[in-house]
Design an enzyme around this catalytic site. Sequence first.
Site, mmCIF file in Angstrom:
data_model
loop_
_atom_site.group_PDB
_atom_site.id
_atom_site.type_symbol
_atom_site.label_atom_id
_atom_site.label_comp_id
_atom_site.label_asym_id
_atom_site.label_seq_id
_atom_site.Cartn_x
_atom_site.Cartn_y
_atom_site.Cartn_z
ATOM 1 N N GLU A 92 -5.089 5.487 -1.166
ATOM 2 C CA GLU A 92 -4.654 6.755 -0.602
ATOM 3 C C GLU A 92 -3.127 6.814 -0.491
ATOM 4 O OE1 GLU A 92 -8.382 8.266 2.026
ATOM 5 O OE2 GLU A 92 -7.129 6.789 3.015
ATOM 6 N N CYS A 105 4.260 8.391 1.949
ATOM 7 C CA CYS A 105 3.823 7.063 2.382
ATOM 8 C C CYS A 105 2.986 6.461 1.265
ATOM 9 C CB CYS A 105 3.018 7.209 3.673
ATOM 10 S SG CYS A 105 2.356 5.663 4.279
ATOM 11 N N CYS A 112 -6.355 -5.022 1.788
ATOM 12 C CA CYS A 112 -5.255 -5.849 2.296
ATOM 13 C C CYS A 112 -5.828 -7.174 2.773
ATOM 14 C CB CYS A 112 -4.541 -5.152 3.455
ATOM 15 S SG CYS A 112 -3.119 -6.082 4.066
ATOM 16 N N CYS A 116 -5.424 -7.344 9.816
ATOM 17 C CA CYS A 116 -5.096 -7.049 11.218
ATOM 18 C C CYS A 116 -6.296 -6.351 11.864
ATOM 19 C CB CYS A 116 -3.866 -6.153 11.298
ATOM 20 S SG CYS A 116 -2.426 -6.869 10.496
ATOM 21 N N CYS A 119 -6.513 -2.368 12.130
ATOM 22 C CA CYS A 119 -6.177 -1.555 10.951
ATOM 23 C C CYS A 119 -7.387 -1.318 10.050
ATOM 24 C CB CYS A 119 -5.059 -2.255 10.175
ATOM 25 S SG CYS A 119 -4.655 -1.457 8.624
ATOM 26 N N CYS A 345 -1.254 6.424 10.538
ATOM 27 C CA CYS A 345 -1.035 4.983 10.368
ATOM 28 C C CYS A 345 -2.304 4.214 10.668
ATOM 29 C CB CYS A 345 0.008 4.470 11.349
ATOM 30 S SG CYS A 345 1.543 5.321 11.302
HETATM 31 N N1 SAH Z 1 1.071 -3.757 5.679
HETATM 32 C C1 SAH Z 1 2.298 -3.261 6.161
HETATM 33 C C2 SAH Z 1 2.517 -1.807 5.861
HETATM 34 C C3 SAH Z 1 1.361 -0.858 6.077
HETATM 35 S S1 SAH Z 1 0.784 -0.520 7.703
HETATM 36 C C4 SAH Z 1 2.423 -3.495 7.643
HETATM 37 O O1 SAH Z 1 1.444 -3.843 8.258
HETATM 38 O O2 SAH Z 1 3.525 -3.354 8.135
HETATM 39 C C5 SAH Z 1 1.898 0.632 8.433
HETATM 40 C C6 SAH Z 1 1.928 0.562 9.975
HETATM 41 O O3 SAH Z 1 0.724 1.106 10.569
HETATM 42 C C7 SAH Z 1 2.036 -0.848 10.481
HETATM 43 O O4 SAH Z 1 3.011 -0.955 11.479
HETATM 44 C C8 SAH Z 1 0.664 -1.086 11.039
HETATM 45 O O5 SAH Z 1 0.651 -2.116 11.950
HETATM 46 C C9 SAH Z 1 0.331 0.260 11.628
HETATM 47 N N2 SAH Z 1 -1.082 0.430 11.966
HETATM 48 C C10 SAH Z 1 -2.155 -0.242 11.473
HETATM 49 N N3 SAH Z 1 -3.287 0.185 12.046
HETATM 50 C C11 SAH Z 1 -2.945 1.148 12.924
HETATM 51 C C12 SAH Z 1 -3.690 1.991 13.808
HETATM 52 N N4 SAH Z 1 -5.019 1.926 13.871
HETATM 53 N N5 SAH Z 1 -3.022 2.897 14.554
HETATM 54 C C13 SAH Z 1 -1.672 3.004 14.455
HETATM 55 N N6 SAH Z 1 -0.918 2.247 13.634
HETATM 56 C C14 SAH Z 1 -1.548 1.317 12.874
HETATM 57 FE FE1 SF4 Z 2 -2.612 -5.000 6.042
HETATM 58 FE FE2 SF4 Z 2 -3.177 -3.081 7.801
HETATM 59 FE FE3 SF4 Z 2 -2.208 -5.402 8.651
HETATM 60 FE FE4 SF4 Z 2 -0.591 -3.719 7.303
HETATM 61 S S1 SF4 Z 2 -1.533 -3.352 9.311
HETATM 62 S S2 SF4 Z 2 -0.811 -5.928 6.984
HETATM 63 S S3 SF4 Z 2 -2.079 -2.821 5.868
HETATM 64 S S4 SF4 Z 2 -4.182 -5.113 7.629
#
Ligand code: SAH
Ligand code: SF4
Length: 353
Positions: A92, A105, A112, A116, A119, A345
């Site tokens: 996406e 974006c 990934c 996390c 996420c 995000c």
């Molecule tokens: N993988 C990279 C870039 C993509 S994520 C990273 O993690 O930095 C972009 C941002 O969205 C990151 O700061 C991530 O931690 C945040 N993010 C992930 N899940 C989220 C959620 N459920 N609500 C708000 N932000 C979130």
């Molecule tokens: Fe991967 Fe989501 Fe963690 Fe970014 S926030 S590193 S996209 S798992």
Amino acid sequence: MDKKELIGLSKDELAAEIAAIGEKPFRAKQLWQWIYFRGETDFDKMTNLSKDLREKLKSVFVISRPKIITEQISADKTHKWLLEFADGQRIETVYIPEEDRGAVCISTQVGCAVGCKFCHTGSQKITRNLTAGEIVSQFMIARDAYGEWPSPTSETRYLSNIVVMGMGEPLHNPDNVIKALKILSDGDGIAISKRRITLSTSGIAPKIPLVATELGVKLAISLHAPNNAKRSQIMPINDRYPIEEVLAACQKYQDVMGMSRMITFEYLMLKDFNDSPDDAKELIALMKKFKLGAKFNLIPFNPWPGCDFQPSSNNKVHNFSRILEAAGYEAPIRVARGQDILAACGQLKSKHS
Ligand code: SAH
Ligand code: SF4
């Protein structure tokens, strides 16, 4: 034989391809401008190339875009595309408009590997890295949609910024990401200034200095916790690259870029987990210790189906912000965009299993 895709070749690689079919170097320059300045995909429309040359190019090369599977526009005008590449893999891409500008974006991987806990993308295992061409073409899809070809000047463009904050960990795919961002910032084509590009990483410490030495774009770190114990609970990558290593790598970034090139620390506000005044104070102590030119971006948690975390209350988020600001750090609260179409995000995911 499959025709060769031109999107994603570096300037030097394109020059080599053109030399290999017996054409002069200036033809490569013309082609680059057609592809990246005018956004042309049809060789027949490249009117300053002879008919013979157009035929020759058509017989060996293609200029394509990923397939648009779905396209959604949210109540707040956030625009999300589900794109499919030649092998059927999907990702996406999101465009987040502001008043007179906006950020695209882009994603860097299918899924990934970082995983996390908060996420949505991380709940989808890694399938593969995107190629440089697949990364670049996401931006081109957005330009197609908003009719911003030929590339407007930086003052007049709506698609003014790029955030590498979509699906995937960019520094798990550094070669393709670097190549793609070089193409996107090239002054003879799409020409997005490096000051308008931000790469966000979960903290792949050994690769962070590359963001300065190879690219010179802005850096954002997904920190999300003030100490290793808490961070490891939500980000398993922290066991591999603990906070101290990440912040030492950030110092290297600022050694190259200068202290005035602020690093943004993204901090997700999770209810009763990392949102207390003590957490804020611990965070300040950490920043002072590493003497970084830093600012914060407080991110309200965006829920997605199946996730157990809760967002912090508005009160707590504002209080947290005030504590950081009193210590001299900018700490704006990010406004969630596109939540109703799962474009915010952490909500991106291409497979709904
Ligand atoms: N993988 C990279 C870039 C993509 S994520 C990273 O993690 O930095 C972009 C941002 O969205 C990151 O700061 C991530 O931690 C945040 N993010 C992930 N899940 C989220 C959620 N459920 N609500 C708000 N932000 C979130
Ligand atoms: Fe991967 Fe989501 Fe963690 Fe970014 S926030 S590193 S996209 S798992």
